[in-house]
Design a protein around this motif. Structure first.
Motif, PDB file in Angstrom:
ATOM      1  N   PRO A 117      18.947 -59.335 -16.138  1.00  0.00           N
ATOM      2  CA  PRO A 117      19.982 -59.957 -16.268  1.00  0.00           C
ATOM      3  C   PRO A 117      20.726 -60.145 -15.043  1.00  0.00           C
ATOM      4  O   PRO A 117      20.639 -58.773 -14.419  1.00  0.00           O
ATOM      5  CB  PRO A 117      20.841 -60.004 -17.144  1.00  0.00           C
ATOM      6  CG  PRO A 117      20.479 -58.662 -17.563  1.00  0.00           C
ATOM      7  CD  PRO A 117      18.880 -58.127 -17.354  1.00  0.00           C
ATOM      8  N   LEU A 118      21.296 -61.547 -14.238  1.00  0.00           N
ATOM      9  CA  LEU A 118      21.898 -61.369 -13.179  1.00  0.00           C
ATOM     10  C   LEU A 118      23.868 -61.304 -14.039  1.00  0.00           C
ATOM     11  O   LEU A 118      23.340 -62.393 -14.664  1.00  0.00           O
ATOM     12  CB  LEU A 118      21.597 -62.423 -11.916  1.00  0.00           C
ATOM     13  CG  LEU A 118      23.006 -62.896 -11.499  1.00  0.00           C
ATOM     14  CD1 LEU A 118      22.511 -61.671  -9.577  1.00  0.00           C
ATOM     15  CD2 LEU A 118      22.428 -64.200 -10.311  1.00  0.00           C
ATOM     16  N   PHE A 119      24.605 -60.332 -13.859  1.00  0.00           N
ATOM     17  CA  PHE A 119      25.315 -60.930 -13.960  1.00  0.00           C
ATOM     18  C   PHE A 119      26.543 -61.752 -13.000  1.00  0.00           C
ATOM     19  O   PHE A 119      26.678 -61.162 -11.796  1.00  0.00           O
ATOM     20  CB  PHE A 119      26.456 -58.986 -13.745  1.00  0.00           C
ATOM     21  CG  PHE A 119      25.318 -58.411 -15.728  1.00  0.00           C
ATOM     22  CD1 PHE A 119      25.356 -58.649 -16.536  1.00  0.00           C
ATOM     23  CD2 PHE A 119      24.668 -57.240 -15.152  1.00  0.00           C
ATOM     24  CE1 PHE A 119      25.215 -57.999 -16.869  1.00  0.00           C
ATOM     25  CE2 PHE A 119      23.979 -56.620 -16.029  1.00  0.00           C
ATOM     26  CZ  PHE A 119      24.166 -57.052 -18.178  1.00  0.00           C
ATOM     27  N   MET A 120      26.971 -61.994 -13.459  1.00  0.00           N
ATOM     28  CA  MET A 120      28.209 -63.579 -12.500  1.00  0.00           C
ATOM     29  C   MET A 120      29.635 -63.138 -13.092  1.00  0.00           C
ATOM     30  O   MET A 120      29.458 -62.752 -15.006  1.00  0.00           O
ATOM     31  CB  MET A 120      27.967 -64.655 -12.973  1.00  0.00           C
ATOM     32  CG  MET A 120      26.669 -64.759 -12.125  1.00  0.00           C
ATOM     33  SD  MET A 120      25.956 -65.932 -11.498  1.00  0.00           S
ATOM     34  CE  MET A 120      26.987 -66.917 -10.546  1.00  0.00           C
ATOM     35  N   ASP A 133      12.493 -64.361 -20.182  1.00  0.00           N
ATOM     36  CA  ASP A 133      11.072 -63.762 -20.829  1.00  0.00           C
ATOM     37  C   ASP A 133      11.436 -62.135 -21.184  1.00  0.00           C
ATOM     38  O   ASP A 133      10.365 -61.780 -20.323  1.00  0.00           O
ATOM     39  CB  ASP A 133      10.019 -64.393 -19.891  1.00  0.00           C
ATOM     40  CG  ASP A 133      10.173 -63.562 -18.537  1.00  0.00           C
ATOM     41  OD1 ASP A 133      11.384 -63.964 -18.266  1.00  0.00           O
ATOM     42  OD2 ASP A 133       8.963 -63.569 -17.808  1.00  0.00           O
ATOM     43  N   MET A 134      12.344 -61.641 -22.085  1.00  0.00           N
ATOM     44  CA  MET A 134      12.027 -60.919 -22.013  1.00  0.00           C
ATOM     45  C   MET A 134      11.948 -59.876 -23.841  1.00  0.00           C
ATOM     46  O   MET A 134      11.872 -61.215 -24.431  1.00  0.00           O
ATOM     47  CB  MET A 134      13.361 -59.764 -21.670  1.00  0.00           C
ATOM     48  CG  MET A 134      14.566 -60.790 -22.045  1.00  0.00           C
ATOM     49  SD  MET A 134      16.409 -60.553 -21.371  1.00  0.00           S
ATOM     50  CE  MET A 134      16.441 -58.451 -22.172  1.00  0.00           C
ATOM     51  N   MET A 135      11.418 -59.009 -23.927  1.00  0.00           N
ATOM     52  CA  MET A 135      11.950 -58.363 -24.996  1.00  0.00           C
ATOM     53  C   MET A 135      10.541 -59.191 -25.814  1.00  0.00           C
ATOM     54  O   MET A 135      10.137 -59.392 -26.787  1.00  0.00           O
ATOM     55  CB  MET A 135      13.183 -58.746 -26.091  1.00  0.00           C
ATOM     56  CG  MET A 135      14.458 -57.640 -25.172  1.00  0.00           C
ATOM     57  SD  MET A 135      15.686 -58.497 -25.897  1.00  0.00           S
ATOM     58  CE  MET A 135      15.327 -57.990 -27.729  1.00  0.00           C
ATOM     59  N   GLN A 136      10.014 -59.550 -24.952  1.00  0.00           N
ATOM     60  CA  GLN A 136       8.388 -60.216 -25.967  1.00  0.00           C
ATOM     61  C   GLN A 136       6.477 -59.315 -25.969  1.00  0.00           C
ATOM     62  O   GLN A 136       5.881 -59.502 -26.164  1.00  0.00           O
ATOM     63  CB  GLN A 136       7.831 -61.457 -25.034  1.00  0.00           C
ATOM     64  CG  GLN A 136       8.998 -62.501 -24.935  1.00  0.00           C
ATOM     65  CD  GLN A 136       8.646 -63.731 -23.875  1.00  0.00           C
ATOM     66  OE1 GLN A 136       8.869 -63.704 -23.153  1.00  0.00           O
ATOM     67  NE2 GLN A 136       7.071 -64.241 -24.798  1.00  0.00           N
ATOM     68  N   GLY A 137       7.400 -57.904 -25.998  1.00  0.00           N
ATOM     69  CA  GLY A 137       6.092 -56.876 -26.254  1.00  0.00           C
ATOM     70  C   GLY A 137       5.372 -56.515 -25.374  1.00  0.00           C
ATOM     71  O   GLY A 137       5.842 -57.128 -23.708  1.00  0.00           O
ATOM     72  N   LEU A 198      19.918 -56.847 -27.003  1.00  0.00           N
ATOM     73  CA  LEU A 198      20.777 -56.368 -25.788  1.00  0.00           C
ATOM     74  C   LEU A 198      22.211 -56.450 -25.286  1.00  0.00           C
ATOM     75  O   LEU A 198      22.823 -55.315 -24.055  1.00  0.00           O
ATOM     76  CB  LEU A 198      21.071 -58.014 -24.905  1.00  0.00           C
ATOM     77  CG  LEU A 198      19.590 -59.087 -25.478  1.00  0.00           C
ATOM     78  CD1 LEU A 198      19.253 -60.019 -24.923  1.00  0.00           C
ATOM     79  CD2 LEU A 198      19.202 -58.187 -24.301  1.00  0.00           C
ATOM     80  N   GLU A 199      22.923 -56.442 -26.684  1.00  0.00           N
ATOM     81  CA  GLU A 199      24.614 -55.515 -26.364  1.00  0.00           C
ATOM     82  C   GLU A 199      24.096 -54.237 -26.409  1.00  0.00           C
ATOM     83  O   GLU A 199      25.045 -53.203 -25.629  1.00  0.00           O
ATOM     84  CB  GLU A 199      25.038 -55.720 -27.983  1.00  0.00           C
ATOM     85  CG  GLU A 199      25.751 -56.921 -27.467  1.00  0.00           C
ATOM     86  CD  GLU A 199      26.666 -57.149 -28.849  1.00  0.00           C
ATOM     87  OE1 GLU A 199      27.897 -57.021 -28.503  1.00  0.00           O
ATOM     88  OE2 GLU A 199      26.039 -58.002 -30.267  1.00  0.00           O
ATOM     89  N   GLN A 200      23.287 -53.319 -27.325  1.00  0.00           N
ATOM     90  CA  GLN A 200      22.739 -51.703 -26.406  1.00  0.00           C
ATOM     91  C   GLN A 200      22.666 -51.435 -25.313  1.00  0.00           C
ATOM     92  O   GLN A 200      22.639 -50.050 -25.163  1.00  0.00           O
ATOM     93  CB  GLN A 200      22.262 -51.520 -27.051  1.00  0.00           C
ATOM     94  CG  GLN A 200      22.071 -51.299 -28.563  1.00  0.00           C
ATOM     95  CD  GLN A 200      20.550 -50.789 -29.996  1.00  0.00           C
ATOM     96  OE1 GLN A 200      19.933 -50.504 -29.532  1.00  0.00           O
ATOM     97  NE2 GLN A 200      20.962 -51.543 -31.100  1.00  0.00           N
TER      98      GLN A 200
END
Length: 256
Positions: A117-120, A133-137, A198-200
């Motif tokens: 992710p891009l943090f803003m 498109d993440m966490m898809q195996g 994601l929080e982890q």
């Protein structure tokens, strides 16, 4: 509270500023058979936002290392380059459009999948942006790594050129059969589980992504989630509104 710069560096991402009035556009899937986004943006020369953030799959088929995918999209490419001369444009690559640095050069800030992710930051909050498109195996991770490999790209491009663009033509026909508008059952539960994971990994207040075409927003305790509308489906996008109460993501209908 805005997290410390040190915590951001642990994820190797750069903290940018999300501006009030920014437009977030996702999943337009522009092609010669779907020009809705071009029609919309080409009429906005005098009414552009201070910041345009393209959240991936803006093109239905655009690969920086595949020349036969570039030529059909040059009209849209040139329009985005022209807009970037007037306002800040940030482009998060998706799964339909990647390797874009070779196409846009330095005219647009390109954020590849490996940098998402891009943090803003906005209103002392952190907004994490990802195409989605993440966490898809592991299978998907292998696939997405292979299609971005420059050596594999060279082989495929050579075959495509020798066969007069047959590979790109097949991909285009395949994409045209897809229907962009659909509903995912129990999507709120899916999102809740995603955010727990994601929080982890990351620290954020808002998570914003496209890819799923669901156009929904959820509050999970102190975390807020926004799945962007698919422009290809409903010709709408999100306008960022900053206020004392926080950050609001307002859907707006696009029209030429």
């Amino acid at each position: 509270m805005l997290m410390s710069h040190k915590k951001l560096l642990t994820s190797n991402f750069q903290l940018l500023t999300l501006k009030d009035g920014a437009w977030l556009i996702a999943d337009a899937h522009y092609a010669h058979y779907n020009t809705a986004l071009y029609d919309f943006l080409s009429c906005k020369d005098e009414d552009l936002p201070p910041q345009l953030i393209l959240m991936g799959d803006i093109f239905d088929l655009l690969f920086g290392n595949a020349p036969n995918s570039i030529e059909p999209n040059l009209k849209m490419v040139d329009l985005l380059k022209s807009i970037a001369k007037k306002v800040e444009v940030i482009y998060l690559e998706g799964n339909h459009d990647f390797g874009l640095k070779t196409i846009f050069g330095d005219s647009i800030k390109i954020v590849p999948r490996t940098k998402q992710p891009l943090f803003m930051s906005a209103n002392s909050k952190v907004v994490a942006l990802h195409h989605g498109d993440m966490m898809q195996g592991i299978g998907y991770e292998i696939y997405t790594a292979l299609i971005r490999n420059r050596w594999i790209d060279r082989v495929l491009n050579t075959i495509d050129s020798l066969r007069d663009g047959k590979i790109i033509d097949w991909l285009e026909r395949y994409n045209r059969q897809k229907k962009p508008c659909y509903s995912i059952d129990s999507f709120e539960n899916i999102v809740s589980q995603r955010l727990d994971i994601l929080e982890q990994k990351f620290e954020f207040d808002y998570w914003v992504e496209g890819h799923f075409h669901q156009n929904v927003q959820y509050n999970f305790n102190e975390k807020k989630y926004c799945n962007l509308p698919a422009f290809a489906c409903c010709q709408s996008y999100i306008v960022v509104k900053l206020s004392e109460s926080g950050i609001n993501f307002i859907e707006k209908k696009g029209s030429p």
